[in-house]
Write a protein that holds these residues in place. Structure first.
Motif, PDB file in Angstrom:
ATOM      1  N   ALA A  26       0.824  -1.205   0.000  1.00 17.53           N
ATOM      2  CA  ALA A  26       0.000   0.000   0.000  1.00 17.53           C
ATOM      3  C   ALA A  26       0.862   1.261   0.000  1.00 17.53           C
ATOM      4  O   ALA A  26       0.568   2.228  -0.693  1.00 17.53           O
ATOM      5  N   ASP A  27       1.939   1.261   0.765  1.00 16.68           N
ATOM      6  CA  ASP A  27       2.829   2.416   0.786  1.00 16.68           C
ATOM      7  C   ASP A  27       3.515   2.605  -0.557  1.00 16.68           C
ATOM      8  O   ASP A  27       3.638   3.720  -1.057  1.00 16.68           O
ATOM      9  N   ASP A  28       3.951   1.510  -1.170  1.00 16.24           N
ATOM     10  CA  ASP A  28       4.627   1.563  -2.473  1.00 16.24           C
ATOM     11  C   ASP A  28       3.682   2.027  -3.564  1.00 16.24           C
ATOM     12  O   ASP A  28       4.067   2.749  -4.472  1.00 16.24           O
ATOM     13  N   ALA A  29       2.435   1.621  -3.475  1.00 12.40           N
ATOM     14  CA  ALA A  29       1.450   1.940  -4.505  1.00 12.40           C
ATOM     15  C   ALA A  29       0.781   3.277  -4.280  1.00 12.40           C
ATOM     16  O   ALA A  29      -0.013   3.712  -5.089  1.00 12.40           O
ATOM     17  N   VAL A  30       1.074   3.942  -3.206  1.00  9.03           N
ATOM     18  CA  VAL A  30       0.337   5.133  -2.806  1.00  9.03           C
ATOM     19  C   VAL A  30      -1.155   4.804  -2.891  1.00  9.03           C
ATOM     20  O   VAL A  30      -1.945   5.509  -3.490  1.00  9.03           O
ATOM     21  N   LEU A  31      -1.517   3.658  -2.315  1.00 11.09           N
ATOM     22  CA  LEU A  31      -2.892   3.180  -2.305  1.00 11.09           C
ATOM     23  C   LEU A  31      -3.652   3.923  -1.219  1.00 11.09           C
ATOM     24  O   LEU A  31      -3.291   3.886  -0.051  1.00 11.09           O
ATOM     25  N   LYS A  32      -4.692   4.617  -1.634  1.00 14.85           N
ATOM     26  CA  LYS A  32      -5.482   5.437  -0.717  1.00 14.85           C
ATOM     27  C   LYS A  32      -6.915   4.932  -0.651  1.00 14.85           C
ATOM     28  O   LYS A  32      -7.453   4.451  -1.645  1.00 14.85           O
ATOM     29  N   GLY A  33      -7.532   5.060   0.484  1.00 12.69           N
ATOM     30  CA  GLY A  33      -8.906   4.625   0.684  1.00 12.69           C
ATOM     31  C   GLY A  33      -9.940   5.642   0.260  1.00 12.69           C
ATOM     32  O   GLY A  33     -11.086   5.569   0.671  1.00 12.69           O
TER      33      GLY A  33
END
Length: 81
Positions: A26-33
């Motif tokens: 999630a940090d690597d992907a800049v995955l945001k909710g």
């Protein structure tokens, strides 16, 4: 009928390992909710089933379940057919 006290559930070692792996992802992907403007997983090329509120993201760097209103840096517009 007996009242048996069940132990409280606790995460296993596997759960904690998966959490760490997914947190890195999630940090690597800049995955945001939450969406980024009009960009959201539901209208991304890699969101497998746009009719579901949670679906599989098949982007080669993610490949995880995501929410329809989430967003990541690899968002890509669905090409018009």
């Amino acid at each position: 009928m007996t009242d048996v006290a069940l132990p409280l559930p606790e995460p296993t070692e596997l759960d904690e390992a998966r959490h760490r792996e997914l947190q890195i992802l999630a940090d690597d992907a800049v995955l945001k909710g939450h969406p980024y403007g009009d960009e959201r997983c539901r209208n991304c090329l890699f969101y497998l089933d746009v009719d579901d509120s949670i679906s599989y993201c098949w982007h080669p760097k993610l490949r995880v379940l995501v929410g329809a209103d989430w967003w990541c840096q690899w968002w890509e517009e669905i090409p018009e057919s």
